[in-house]
Design an enzyme around this catalytic site. Structure first.
Site, mmCIF file in Angstrom:
data_model
loop_
_atom_site.group_PDB
_atom_site.id
_atom_site.type_symbol
_atom_site.label_atom_id
_atom_site.label_comp_id
_atom_site.label_asym_id
_atom_site.label_seq_id
_atom_site.Cartn_x
_atom_site.Cartn_y
_atom_site.Cartn_z
ATOM 1 N N GLU A 338 0.805 -1.226 0.000
ATOM 2 C CA GLU A 338 0.000 0.000 0.000
ATOM 3 C C GLU A 338 0.841 1.281 0.000
ATOM 4 O O GLU A 338 0.529 2.228 0.718
ATOM 5 C CB GLU A 338 -0.929 0.022 1.232
ATOM 6 C CG GLU A 338 -1.904 -1.129 1.257
ATOM 7 C CD GLU A 338 -2.749 -1.178 2.520
ATOM 8 O OE1 GLU A 338 -3.951 -1.431 2.401
ATOM 9 O OE2 GLU A 338 -2.202 -0.970 3.629
HETATM 10 C C1 TNX Z 1 -4.445 -3.874 4.637
HETATM 11 S S1 TNX Z 1 -2.976 -6.207 4.047
HETATM 12 C C2 TNX Z 1 -3.163 -3.703 5.132
HETATM 13 C C3 TNX Z 1 -2.978 -3.347 6.539
HETATM 14 C C4 TNX Z 1 -4.285 -3.207 7.254
HETATM 15 C C5 TNX Z 1 -5.225 -4.284 6.814
HETATM 16 C C6 TNX Z 1 -6.512 -4.291 7.565
HETATM 17 C C7 TNX Z 1 -1.817 -5.257 3.996
HETATM 18 C C8 TNX Z 1 -0.588 -5.777 3.476
HETATM 19 N N1 TNX Z 1 -2.020 -4.007 4.436
HETATM 20 O O1 TNX Z 1 -2.228 -2.175 6.632
HETATM 21 O O2 TNX Z 1 -4.045 -3.288 8.620
HETATM 22 O O3 TNX Z 1 -5.497 -4.117 5.453
HETATM 23 O O4 TNX Z 1 -7.292 -5.391 7.221
#
Ligand code: TNX
Length: 527
Positions: A338
């Site tokens: 992300e």
């Molecule tokens: C996505 S999954 C994220 C996390 C969040 C999560 C909550 C991922 C690699 N990154 O930063 O905590 O969703 O479900």
């Protein structure tokens, strides 16, 4: 003792197991067995082969545990988990055979069982556990624990008799990597909570604990060369609570505790996004030289390390150097997810350079599958967290040989709600009932990734909404047992109708341990 009913329908259930999969169980022998012992068909994860005899072993007050040389540590562990409920002294020594005792041997197991497999033989006279390595004895010990009545899991003395169904089990894992992740960044969890989690995971033969140590909301490990990361960056958490961090001594203690349960710790420093806690701690890490405030919300994707600054790489070299020195396991998790505030033009060379830093400190890099769009070094592993089986970057990286650990967010995430009524958790990847978490095949899931490129599975618990061990328990159980079984058991044993019964048989154990599990209506829970 907790008396487990020995249902009439067991013989046919066992026959069904034998027909449908790798479990070779003799139905006739099962029928002849005494009542009130745990049948091999209740084990989670399902073993490769299990065959019951007509015998029953009873652990008595004079029983001893024989474990010589490198087996001694596992022998001591076994004694320590059997003593509280039995109240027996269970001395551990290296004498070769005991009447009515338990013998742990690092010989005669057979090379096909590998490092983590074991062979368990239970006769009327005793239990013999054989493995090639202590890790295999430890796996077998977890199986043996589940064969005692559920009250063995109580921390206080219970009434026996401590009987074990006779027979033979031969077992080894499907995947080398069987993991769980705990996010200690969004909410901080102290050493005791993590040790409790480690002990729970060990019961289901999970061998990897991924600790998500850094995120926008908190930095949770002391770094001597950049001390404000922990003291300032770790001073809060989601919702504005006081946060916390592990000293290096505490982290070493956690790693050693995990190691004593044959669990490898993988520390994650998330980057280049998810870095607000670090950026808030050191102004010079920001492109504009200005430190942002600490963050206690739950948005993602707004922060980025400054990929063009030299100090960023000095910072990473020093932090990764300290993490690598503290961590005996082979991997450093570099996050990479992300990174919405980092352009691809900045992200790709950044990920290439971070892999070199990790390698320079003698470790391999693991990263969320977002890193697949960058050039990956041989040995770098991706962790898939998408919600569908097809991802072009993953396919392209896999074609060049990259391996993956599977954590599909709509199947393996432990922070997704079970259904609309679940108070904790999120639902951006959908609801995940226990049946959903079980009903998929990690080896054949990702488009363009061969089964041989799947290192295993991991169940992540993100903690934006999770604030206590009771919360952890509720989201983790029963789903972690499903993911652990997908990691351990042969695909041939996969069968929801059988799994739900085996899973249901765990409830008295969780009650004895004080685990706050979710009593899914999909499962016939044993009382
Ligand atoms: C996505 S999954 C994220 C996390 C969040 C999560 C909550 C991922 C690699 N990154 O930063 O905590 O969703 O479900």
């Amino acid at each position: 003792m907790t008396v487990r009913p020995y249902p009439r329908r067991l013989a046919s259930a066992l026959t069904a197991l034998a027909v449908c999969g790798g479990l070779a169980v003799t139905a006739d022998a099962a029928q002849a067995a005494p009542r009130q012992v745990v049948p091999y068909s209740h084990l989670v994860p399902a073993p490769v082969t299990a065959s019951q005899s007509g015998a029953t072993f009873t652990l008595g007050p004079a029983a001893r545990i024989s474990a010589a040389g490198a087996a001694a540590e596992v022998g001591q562990y076994l004694a320590s988990v059997l003593r509280p409920a039995t109240g027996y002294p269970l001395p551990v020594d290296s004498r070769s055979s005991h009447a009515a005792g338990i013998t742990l041997l690092l010989s005669g197991a057979g090379p096909e069982l590998g490092d983590e497999g074991y062979r368990l033989e239970v006769t009327g006279n005793g239990v013999t556990l054989r493995a090639n390595k202590p890790a295999g004895l430890f796996s077998g010990v977890q199986t043996l624990r589940q064969l005692f009545p559920a009250s063995i899991d109580s921390g206080k003395r219970q009434r026996g008799p401590w009987q074990v169904q006779g027979g033979t089990i031969s077992d080894a894992p499907r995947f080398a990597y069987r993991g769980a992740m705990l996010d200690v960044a969004r909410h901080f969890f102290g050493v005791d909570a993590v040790k409790r989690y480690i002990d729970q995971l060990a019961r289901y033969k999970v061998n990897t604990l991924h600790l998500h140590l850094t995120d926008d909301q908190g930095w949770r490990i002391a770094i001597n060369s950049w001390p404000k990361l922990a003291t300032y960056g770790g001073s809060t958490q989601v919702g504005g609570g006081k946060g916390g961090y592990y000293t290096q001594a505490q982290y070493r203690d956690l790693v050693a505790y995990a190691q004593s349960r044959f669990i490898t710790v993988i520390p994650e420093m998330d980057m280049p996004g998810h870095t607000n806690a670090a950026l808030a701690s050191y102004a010079e890490l920001n492109c504009n030289g200005v430190a942002p405030p600490l963050y206690t919300g739950t948005e993602v994707g707004f922060s980025s390390l400054c990929t063009g600054k030299d100090i960023t790489y000095k910072f990473l070299d020093e932090v990764i150097g300290e993490l690598a020195a503290l961590t005996p396991g082979p991997y450093i998790h570099i996050g990479g997810d992300e990174a919405h505030s980092t352009t691809d033009a900045d992200y790709k060379p950044f990920i290439a350079r971070v892999q070199q830093i990790v390698a320079a400190h003698g470790k391999k890099a693991l990263g969320w599958h977002d890193i697949s769009k960058a050039a990956l070094q041989p040995g770098t592993v991706g962790q898939f967290w998408g919600t569908g089986p097809t991802d072009a970057n993953v396919q392209a990286a896999a074609a060049k040989g990259t391996h993956y650990v599977l954590s599909p967010a709509n199947l393996a995430y432990l922070d997704m709600k079970y259904d609309a009524s679940t108070k904790l958790g999120q639902n951006w990847a959908g609801y995940i009932e226990v049946r959903d978490s079980y009903n998929w095949n990690p080896g054949g899931y990702l488009t363009g990734v061969n089964a041989s490129q799947v290192d295993g599975v991991e169940a992540p618990l993100w903690t934006e909404t999770i604030t206590s061990t009771a919360d952890i328990d509720y989201m983790v159980f029963p789903r972690v047992a499903a993911i652990a079984e997908l990691g351990w058991s042969p695909a041939s044993t996969h069968n929801w109708d059988q799994f739900k019964v085996r899973l249901g048989s765990q409830a008295p154990r969780w009650k004895a341990q004080g685990v706050n599990y979710y009593a899914s209506p999909q499962v016939p829970w044993a009382s």
